[in-house]
Design a protein around this motif. Structure first.
Motif, PDB file in Angstrom:
ATOM      1  N   UNK A 127       0.833  -1.206   0.000  1.00 57.63           N
ATOM      2  CA  UNK A 127       0.000   0.000   0.000  1.00 57.63           C
ATOM      3  C   UNK A 127       0.868   1.257   0.000  1.00 57.63           C
ATOM      4  N   UNK A 128       0.473   2.289  -0.749  1.00 53.19           N
ATOM      5  CA  UNK A 128       1.237   3.548  -0.726  1.00 53.19           C
ATOM      6  C   UNK A 128       1.387   4.121   0.679  1.00 53.19           C
ATOM      7  N   UNK A 129       0.344   4.037   1.481  1.00 51.06           N
ATOM      8  CA  UNK A 129       0.427   4.597   2.834  1.00 51.06           C
ATOM      9  C   UNK A 129       1.440   3.841   3.693  1.00 51.06           C
ATOM     10  N   UNK A 130       1.538   2.525   3.510  1.00 47.00           N
ATOM     11  CA  UNK A 130       2.534   1.750   4.242  1.00 47.00           C
ATOM     12  C   UNK A 130       3.942   2.087   3.767  1.00 47.00           C
ATOM     13  N   UNK A 131       4.153   2.085   2.474  1.00 43.02           N
ATOM     14  CA  UNK A 131       5.481   2.352   1.936  1.00 43.02           C
ATOM     15  C   UNK A 131       5.968   3.747   2.311  1.00 43.02           C
ATOM     16  N   UNK A 132       5.058   4.713   2.295  1.00 44.82           N
ATOM     17  CA  UNK A 132       5.419   6.088   2.643  1.00 44.82           C
ATOM     18  C   UNK A 132       5.770   6.183   4.131  1.00 44.82           C
ATOM     19  N   UNK A 133       4.947   5.581   4.985  1.00 38.94           N
ATOM     20  CA  UNK A 133       5.197   5.648   6.430  1.00 38.94           C
ATOM     21  C   UNK A 133       6.499   4.950   6.783  1.00 38.94           C
ATOM     22  N   UNK A 134       6.752   3.807   6.173  1.00 39.58           N
ATOM     23  CA  UNK A 134       8.000   3.086   6.402  1.00 39.58           C
ATOM     24  C   UNK A 134       9.189   3.937   5.957  1.00 39.58           C
ATOM     25  N   UNK A 135       9.081   4.577   4.795  1.00 39.32           N
ATOM     26  CA  UNK A 135      10.170   5.421   4.294  1.00 39.32           C
ATOM     27  C   UNK A 135      10.463   6.556   5.264  1.00 39.32           C
ATOM     28  N   UNK A 136       9.416   7.188   5.784  1.00 41.21           N
ATOM     29  CA  UNK A 136       9.587   8.282   6.734  1.00 41.21           C
ATOM     30  C   UNK A 136      10.210   7.789   8.040  1.00 41.21           C
ATOM     31  N   UNK A 137       9.675   6.704   8.582  1.00 38.32           N
ATOM     32  CA  UNK A 137      10.171   6.182   9.853  1.00 38.32           C
ATOM     33  C   UNK A 137      11.621   5.710   9.721  1.00 38.32           C
ATOM     34  N   UNK A 138      11.922   5.019   8.646  1.00 40.18           N
ATOM     35  CA  UNK A 138      13.286   4.524   8.449  1.00 40.18           C
ATOM     36  C   UNK A 138      14.266   5.683   8.295  1.00 40.18           C
ATOM     37  N   UNK A 139      13.840   6.732   7.611  1.00 42.30           N
ATOM     38  CA  UNK A 139      14.730   7.866   7.377  1.00 42.30           C
ATOM     39  C   UNK A 139      15.071   8.595   8.678  1.00 42.30           C
ATOM     40  N   UNK A 140      14.104   8.806   9.545  1.00 47.81           N
ATOM     41  CA  UNK A 140      14.383   9.583  10.758  1.00 47.81           C
ATOM     42  C   UNK A 140      15.065   8.746  11.841  1.00 47.81           C
ATOM     43  N   UNK A 141      14.852   7.437  11.822  1.00 49.72           N
ATOM     44  CA  UNK A 141      15.469   6.581  12.835  1.00 49.72           C
ATOM     45  C   UNK A 141      16.797   5.989  12.369  1.00 49.72           C
ATOM     46  N   UNK A 142      17.000   5.930  11.057  1.00 49.34           N
ATOM     47  CA  UNK A 142      18.191   5.295  10.521  1.00 49.34           C
ATOM     48  C   UNK A 142      18.061   3.789  10.389  1.00 49.34           C
ATOM     49  N   UNK A 143      16.854   3.263  10.587  1.00 45.86           N
ATOM     50  CA  UNK A 143      16.631   1.826  10.478  1.00 45.86           C
ATOM     51  C   UNK A 143      16.534   1.404   9.014  1.00 45.86           C
ATOM     52  N   UNK A 144      16.756   0.121   8.763  1.00 49.30           N
ATOM     53  CA  UNK A 144      16.619  -0.422   7.412  1.00 49.30           C
ATOM     54  C   UNK A 144      15.138  -0.504   7.042  1.00 49.30           C
ATOM     55  N   UNK A 145      14.775   0.078   5.905  1.00 50.49           N
ATOM     56  CA  UNK A 145      13.372   0.161   5.512  1.00 50.49           C
ATOM     57  C   UNK A 145      12.749  -1.217   5.296  1.00 50.49           C
ATOM     58  N   UNK A 146      13.495  -2.136   4.662  1.00 53.96           N
ATOM     59  CA  UNK A 146      12.952  -3.469   4.405  1.00 53.96           C
ATOM     60  C   UNK A 146      12.691  -4.210   5.703  1.00 53.96           C
ATOM     61  N   UNK A 147      13.639  -4.123   6.636  1.00 52.01           N
ATOM     62  CA  UNK A 147      13.457  -4.786   7.931  1.00 52.01           C
ATOM     63  C   UNK A 147      12.282  -4.174   8.689  1.00 52.01           C
ATOM     64  N   UNK A 148      12.128  -2.858   8.589  1.00 53.51           N
ATOM     65  CA  UNK A 148      11.019  -2.184   9.266  1.00 53.51           C
ATOM     66  C   UNK A 148       9.677  -2.609   8.678  1.00 53.51           C
TER      67      UNK A 148
END
Length: 224
Positions: free
Chosen positions: A121-142
């Motif tokens: 879903x676009x909303x999931x992919x966008x939220x994951x991208x935002x969260x991964x970017x600010x935390x430094x976590x790996x987006x795929x793992x998140x």
């Protein structure tokens, strides 16, 4: 929805938000001190610069906007340029670990049973991208650990869980999941800094009122 009912919903939103901002018993409120992001030699300056670099890379990788907003738009409007978000909160966000955000395995299965395409879903992919970017976590793992990010509702209540239907609902759901998962991970006051209330339930009520079919599309909250 008839105008009278819409007016009652707007009044309810104003009353809930106003009451909690003025009193907020039992809820953490953001510090009111002036927020200084600092220069490049300060800790918060280095952290936010790294966040911004990752945010821009996330936009380039993502390749789409959510209702016209980029990941950088969300980051700037709701965190970096939001005077209610403190330096201490930004530093705490940068230290959040994957285990603090991860949805329990049994709930992940429940999410994917209800919404099999959740991770696409676009909303999931966008939220994951935002969260991964600010935390430094790996987006795929998140994404693997939190398939419910970007879904409206709660995985604890499957009949109250669905893919957001409109662009406004996608934007508001994405922002609320972002702040509320950080709140649950220990970043105190982050819901209040963005939504005006720290409570998960009351901030979700604001999202519901602001993103429903009765909402005024010209009246935006900080990020949606």
């Amino acid at each position: 929805m008839v105008p009278r009912r819409a007016a009652r919903l707007k009044l309810l939103l104003a009353l809930v938000t106003g009451a909690l901002l003025s009193s907020g018993p039992g809820e953490a409120q953001p510090a009111q001190a002036t927020v200084v992001r600092g220069g490049p030699e300060t800790e918060v300056g280095r952290v936010t610069s790294a966040m911004l670099e990752r945010v821009r890379r996330a936009d380039a990788t993502l390749g789409f906007t959510l209702g016209g907003s980029t990941v950088e738009d969300f980051f700037r409007r709701n965190l970096l340029d939001n005077p209610r978000v403190t330096d201490a909160q930004l530093l705490a966000i940068s230290q959040v670990a994957l285990e603090q955000l991860a949805t329990p395995p049994e709930l992940r299965a429940r999410v994917l049973e209800k919404v099999p395409e959740a991770r696409q879903l676009p909303s999931h992919r966008f939220t994951v991208a935002l969260m991964a970017a600010v935390t430094g976590l790996d987006a795929q793992a998140l994404s693997e650990a939190t398939p419910d990010l970007g879904l409206t509702g709660s995985p604890q209540v499957p009949w109250l869980l669905w893919a957001p239907r409109t662009e406004r609902e996608q934007r508001c759901t994405s922002l609320h999941d972002f702040t509320d998962y950080l709140r649950a991970a220990g970043v105190q006051g982050i819901n209040a800094a963005v939504w005006g209330v720290e409570s998960r339930e009351l901030s979700a009520l604001i999202v519901w009122i602001e993103s429903g079919p009765w909402a005024d599309p010209s009246a935006q909250r900080p990020g949606c």
